[in-house]
Design an enzyme around this catalytic site. Structure first.
Site, PDB file in Angstrom:
ATOM      1  N   GLY A 148       0.946  -1.405  -0.094  1.00  0.00           N
ATOM      2  CA  GLY A 148      -0.159  -0.020   0.078  1.00  0.00           C
ATOM      3  C   GLY A 148       0.844   1.274  -0.245  1.00  0.00           C
ATOM      4  O   GLY A 148       0.558   2.193  -0.824  1.00  0.00           O
ATOM      5  N   ALA A 149       1.922   1.215   0.936  1.00  0.00           N
ATOM      6  CA  ALA A 149       2.542   2.480   0.700  1.00  0.00           C
ATOM      7  C   ALA A 149       3.885   1.961   1.655  1.00  0.00           C
ATOM      8  O   ALA A 149       4.025   0.875   2.192  1.00  0.00           O
ATOM      9  CB  ALA A 149       2.087   3.627   1.441  1.00  0.00           C
ATOM     10  N   MET A 150       4.773   2.857   1.980  1.00  0.00           N
ATOM     11  CA  MET A 150       6.269   2.621   2.572  1.00  0.00           C
ATOM     12  C   MET A 150       6.691   3.815   3.121  1.00  0.00           C
ATOM     13  O   MET A 150       6.645   4.908   2.574  1.00  0.00           O
ATOM     14  CB  MET A 150       7.490   2.078   1.464  1.00  0.00           C
ATOM     15  CG  MET A 150       8.605   1.715   2.181  1.00  0.00           C
ATOM     16  SD  MET A 150       8.351   0.346   3.507  1.00  0.00           S
ATOM     17  CE  MET A 150       9.836   0.852   4.258  1.00  0.00           C
ATOM     18  N   ASN A 200       9.486   5.093   4.151  1.00  0.00           N
ATOM     19  CA  ASN A 200      11.031   5.483   4.065  1.00  0.00           C
ATOM     20  C   ASN A 200      11.248   6.954   4.728  1.00  0.00           C
ATOM     21  O   ASN A 200      10.505   7.708   4.488  1.00  0.00           O
ATOM     22  CB  ASN A 200      11.590   5.590   2.515  1.00  0.00           C
ATOM     23  CG  ASN A 200      11.043   4.462   1.639  1.00  0.00           C
ATOM     24  OD1 ASN A 200      11.401   3.313   1.948  1.00  0.00           O
ATOM     25  ND2 ASN A 200      10.044   4.741   0.838  1.00  0.00           N
ATOM     26  N   HIS A 211      -0.832   6.322   8.542  1.00  0.00           N
ATOM     27  CA  HIS A 211      -0.029   5.233   9.174  1.00  0.00           C
ATOM     28  C   HIS A 211       1.380   5.480   8.630  1.00  0.00           C
ATOM     29  O   HIS A 211       2.167   5.103   9.629  1.00  0.00           O
ATOM     30  CB  HIS A 211      -0.574   3.882   8.358  1.00  0.00           C
ATOM     31  CG  HIS A 211       0.164   2.663   8.769  1.00  0.00           C
ATOM     32  ND1 HIS A 211      -0.408   1.815   9.592  1.00  0.00           N
ATOM     33  CD2 HIS A 211       1.386   2.151   8.180  1.00  0.00           C
ATOM     34  CE1 HIS A 211       0.619   0.776   9.690  1.00  0.00           C
ATOM     35  NE2 HIS A 211       1.659   0.719   8.779  1.00  0.00           N
ATOM     36  N   GLU A 212       1.430   5.749   7.375  1.00  0.00           N
ATOM     37  CA  GLU A 212       2.955   6.011   6.989  1.00  0.00           C
ATOM     38  C   GLU A 212       3.638   6.970   7.704  1.00  0.00           C
ATOM     39  O   GLU A 212       4.923   6.929   8.155  1.00  0.00           O
ATOM     40  CB  GLU A 212       3.080   6.214   5.518  1.00  0.00           C
ATOM     41  CG  GLU A 212       2.356   4.915   4.958  1.00  0.00           C
ATOM     42  CD  GLU A 212       2.807   3.715   5.197  1.00  0.00           C
ATOM     43  OE1 GLU A 212       4.111   3.236   5.626  1.00  0.00           O
ATOM     44  OE2 GLU A 212       2.123   2.544   5.038  1.00  0.00           O
ATOM     45  N   HIS A 217       4.721   6.352  11.240  1.00  0.00           N
ATOM     46  CA  HIS A 217       5.941   5.253  11.473  1.00  0.00           C
ATOM     47  C   HIS A 217       7.181   6.044  11.467  1.00  0.00           C
ATOM     48  O   HIS A 217       8.159   5.620  11.870  1.00  0.00           O
ATOM     49  CB  HIS A 217       6.206   4.517   9.946  1.00  0.00           C
ATOM     50  CG  HIS A 217       5.440   3.268   9.978  1.00  0.00           C
ATOM     51  ND1 HIS A 217       5.813   2.250  10.913  1.00  0.00           N
ATOM     52  CD2 HIS A 217       4.766   2.637   8.899  1.00  0.00           C
ATOM     53  CE1 HIS A 217       5.400   1.204  10.699  1.00  0.00           C
ATOM     54  NE2 HIS A 217       4.688   1.538   9.689  1.00  0.00           N
ATOM     55  N   GLU A 271       4.481  -2.364  12.942  1.00  0.00           N
ATOM     56  CA  GLU A 271       3.297  -2.525  12.459  1.00  0.00           C
ATOM     57  C   GLU A 271       2.234  -2.494  13.318  1.00  0.00           C
ATOM     58  O   GLU A 271       1.036  -1.783  13.048  1.00  0.00           O
ATOM     59  CB  GLU A 271       3.270  -3.482  11.406  1.00  0.00           C
ATOM     60  CG  GLU A 271       4.508  -3.586  10.489  1.00  0.00           C
ATOM     61  CD  GLU A 271       4.384  -2.210   9.416  1.00  0.00           C
ATOM     62  OE1 GLU A 271       3.291  -1.645   9.480  1.00  0.00           O
ATOM     63  OE2 GLU A 271       5.191  -1.872   8.591  1.00  0.00           O
TER      64      GLU A 271
END
Length: 870
Positions: A274-276, A278, A310-311, A314, A333
């Site tokens: 879905g996404a990352m 970084n 969410h990302e 993180h 997660e």
């Protein structure tokens, strides 16, 4: 000039799965405090020069092991000089540095991004270069330890053709740019925060940007950018608003402030996930960035908001504090899913958000817990880490965090998270580190609670009311089914929110309280009541458990109407529906009239709370009904579910028509009330269609044609897709012609047909797989057709096994291109033990056929072999 290392075809050698065990963890023998990467960019050839400053971390002399995947070393330099004391072990580079305690290692690599169909490492997507390094993709770019407990400061220089790659992005802050020879240009990026290699990111391409700014709670200005293809810019405003809302929420709720001058997001159309997250450069699947009312449903808007949050979250729960090894994946997660769920609840309706989260948990994670791929949220072993990006690690992991928050309460939970972030900032931590912080910050003993990290399976609670004079008790028996590798289980620590009511309408007999279960058999005192109470249990879904409680006649219907906890009202009506459907499938007497009455009573709140009513009125899906049965009968489940849906649609026809008669809210109205009304209109249309009334196809087509946004348009199309009317054919054609050039919307066209309840769905899916617009190269397109089809229980489990063959054919064709996506298609076949003997044999045969393929990837080998052993 040194001889380069070349990236080879990793699929040329058959994969030999090796099992990695959590207990075998050893601290890294070398650390890399600094790394400099120099990229000469090209779509078909990119040259990478990596300079690693290595420092010995182990007392005994040990060679330097640098992981590689598909790379071939030709020359190694140490402290500027050619070094010959190195060797290849499999795909890895081993360098003997003797008694040196520190050195500078340099290696060149040549990569062809256009040939990277795995979408892991550095790859090309529509003439753009981008990276995906989690979990082990960095080793496909250059030789490196590529483990999350090796943290480095990165300095990245990129050079490329200015016309082809006018935008050059990486992690951290851009510190310099310049012009080069022959129409090239360059950019230099530095990330001041040490990070593991899986958080490295690079993007180069022809992109446009939506810019904004955010002022942090300490007054720092952060430049925000969402980068997309030309033509997509106007569909990024919702994502930008979500980003700013999440940044402010994280400051207010967790005290976490962003720590760089820039925060960039890039939308990529070819992406496995879905996404990352970084650091400073999030890379997203376009599905979770692009949204406007014409092309995205309300659910899509919510998805964008949740994934952006969410990302971003993180940045602290995953980046500033990362995980020591991949067995600790739920550390980042599970915690971050809990945080994004809480954020989304705060942005909309907490009750509806909780219902949505629990529905997803039951649809994806409960079957996982009950199948051959069951594992704890902190697994003990794996062969391919990509296979552990699961609903158990993410969604059950979030429930475990939620239970800790429930046990501690808001104030003590915040103390625990503050302690966790402060203590482990800049470190690679473990799940145990998080639990210890909760214990110290919350002043609580979580010794028994740690079993949630160790034991797989969904606990089952058998509840029984007991009476001794005027005293009433709740007797609890806790069991946890055997799972692969774990035959016996110890009792869990389970927080159970409960209340009790008098069904005569006199009010609450027992105000909500929290009961903490710790024993296999336990008696909970409730109080003194004159008559049997109506028990409201697991309120708010306080624990991810299955409840078995024998109810008095009319109790569920009463709770569905009167419980003061919204989730408990929803749960009571769902349980009433479920009991009725399971009885009907089993050939027993059912309580259909009670369901109709309860739904009718629920619809009385349609004006005041349409979002909740829409969720509560939905029947349980076919897969969840099957989960209640010893042997799943997909044909009988569909038959009885359609019959109950028809009965509700027919009996409440006037109510459903009244809902549709109210004017539809404008698609541009994003308020929770407007979203709820649109959702309820879709539910009403589906019930009317199930009733079989002759005018409904025309009514659905009218809604489809007149809709001013995608929410109503797709709901009407999905309703028509189940039937065989002329309107169905026209609507599908109109939708395709209108959106054929929009990949994300065209995914919906494939999906609604794969979800169809028609008898010819298997043949339709096979035909769509040959459609000119279907491709195996795009994971979104694969998921939209085959992922949806595998979730269409009756069609996928067609008795002749045609559905199984379709899915196995896909896995075999996709594995050489994209093992990650191929492996994620296998779990539906792995549930073969739940079905009749004929289907079992057919499903096992397809798993065996998959495993018989030469050169099978580790990803698919592990999933298929474990599924077969199930």
């Amino acid at each position: 000039m040194p001889r380069p290392a070349f990236m080879t075809d990793a699929s040329s050698a058959p994969a030999i799965p090796v099992t990695i065990h959590r207990g075998d963890y050893r601290r890294p023998e070398w650390q890399i405090p600094d790394i400099a990467l120099d990229f000469a960019l090209g779509i078909t050839m990119t040259r990478v020069t990596a300079a690693l400053s290595v420092v010995r971390a182990a007392p005994a002399p040990a060679p330097l092991l640098l992981r590689g995947d598909g790379l071939a070393a030709a020359e190694v330099r140490v402290d500027g000089a050619v070094w010959n004391d190195w060797r290849m072990e499999g795909g890895d580079l081993v360098i003997d540095l003797g008694h040196r305690d520190a050195a500078r290692i340099e290696v060149d690599t040549l990569i062809d991004p256009s040939a990277n169909t795995q979408l892991s490492g550095l790859y090309a997507s529509n003439d753009m270069l981008c990276t995906q390094c989690e979990a082990e993709g960095f080793r496909r770019i250059t030789f490196h330890p590529d483990r999350p407990d090796v943290l480095s400061r990165y300095r990245v220089r990129m050079t490329g053709d200015k016309a082809a790659f006018p935008v050059l992005l990486s992690n951290g802050n851009r510190v310099a740019t310049g012009e080069g020879a022959g129409g090239t240009h360059w950019a230099l990026w530095e990330d001041p925060w040490p990070k593991p290699s899986y958080l490295f990111a690079l993007v180069a391409g022809d992109l446009v940007v939506n810019r904004d700014r955010f002022t942090t709670m300490s007054g720092r200005e952060v430049e925000l950018g969402i980068w997309v293809r030309e033509g997509d810019l106007e569909r990024t405003h919702h994502a930008m608003a979500a980003l700013k809302h999440s940044m402010r929420w994280d400051e207010e709720v967790y005290g976490r402030e962003y720590d760089l001058d820039l925060f960039n997001i890039v939308a990529v159309s070819d992406f496995n996930m879905g996404a990352m997250e970084n650091k400073g450069l999030n890379i997203f699947n376009t599905r979770y960035i692009l949204a406007d009312p014409d092309t995205a449903t309300d659910a899509d808007f919510d998805g964008v908001e949740g994934v952006v949050a969410h990302e971003y979250f993180h940045n602290w729960s995953g980046n500033r504090v990362t995980c020591r090894d991949w067995f600790q994946l739920s550390l980042k997660e599970g915690f971050t899913v809990y945080r994004d769920q809480s954020f989304s609840a705060a942005m909309g309706s907490p009750a509806v958000k909780r219902i949505e989260d629990v529905r997803l948990l039951r649809a994806a994670q409960f079957p996982e817990d009950a199948g051959p791929l069951a594992h704890p949220i902190r697994p003990d072993s794996y062969q391919e880490i990509s296979n552990f990006y699961t609903a158990t690690v993410y969604n059950k992991g979030a429930e475990v965090i939620r239970m800790m928050a429930t046990l501690l309460g808001a104030e003590r939970f915040r103390k625990g998270t503050d302690l966790y972030f402060d203590r482990h900032d800049g470190e690679a931590a473990t799940c145990e580190d998080f639990v210890c912080a909760m214990e110290e910050g919350g002043d609580i003993d979580l010794g028994q609670f740690r079993r949630w990290y160790e034991q797989a399976g969904t606990p089952k609670l058998h509840l029984a009311l007991a009476q001794e004079g005027r005293d009433w008790f709740m007797d609890v028996t806790q069991t946890i089914p055997a799972t692969p590798g774990q035959e016996t289980k110890a009792p869990m620590m389970i927080p159970l929110r409960l209340a009790a009511f008098a069904m005569d309408g006199s009010g609450a007999l027992l105000p909500e309280r929290l009961a903490t279960l710790t024993d296999a058999v336990q008696r909970i005192p409730l109080g003194q009541f004159a008559a049997r109470p109506a028990l409201s249990v697991n309120r708010g879904f306080s624990a991810p458990v299955i409840i078995d409680l024998e109810r008095a006649s009319g109790e569920l219907a009463w709770l569905a109407a009167h419980d003061d906890d919204p989730f408990a009202r929803y749960e009571a009506l769902q349980q009433l529906m479920l009991d009725t459907l399971v009885a009907a499938v089993s050939g027993k007497a059912d309580d259909r009239e009670a369901v109709i009455g309860a739904v009718g009573q629920t619809l009385e709140g349609a004006v005041n709370d349409p979002a909740f009513v829409a969720e509560a009125a939905l029947l349980p899906n076919e897969a969840f009904i099957g989960d209640q049965m010893v042997t799943v009968d997909p044909d009988a489940i569909r038959r009885e579910r359609l019959a109950l849906q028809m009965a509700i649609g027919t009996a409440l026809e006037n109510e459903w028509r009244a809902i549709l008669a109210r004017s539809a809210p404008a698609a541009t109205d994003p308020s929770p009330e407007a979203k709820g009304r649109r959702r309820l209109r879709g539910v009403a249309l589906a019930y009317l269609a199930a009733s079989g009334l002759e005018d409904v196809p025309g009514l659905a087509f009218a809604i489809f044609s007149q809709a001013d946004g995608m929410t109503e348009r797709q709901a009407a199309l999905a309703t028509l897709a189940h039937g065989d009317s002329d309107e169905r054919t026209h609507a599908l054609d109109i939708f395709y012609q209108r959106y054929r050039d929009n990949p994300l919307v065209l995914d919906k066209w494939f999906q609604v047909q794969a979800w169809s309840q028609r008898a010819d769905t298997v043949a339709t899916v096979a035909e769509l797989a040959q459609h000119p617009d279907f491709t195996l190269t795009n994971p979104n397109r694969v998921r939209s057709l085959y992922g949806a089809f595998a979730g269409n229980q009756a069609a996928f489990h067609q008795a002749d096994g045609a559905g199984y063959r379709l899915l196995a054919d896909l896995v075999i064709a996709l594995d050489p291109r994209n093992p990650q996506t191929a492996a994620r298609m296998i779990p539906p076949l792995g549930r073969w033990r739940r079905f009749d003997e004929g289907r079992q044999l057919l499903m096992k045969a397809e798993l065996e056929r998959i495993l018989a393929q030469p050169g099978l990837s580790r990803d698919v080998t592990e999933q298929a072999s474990k599924s077969l052993m199930g």
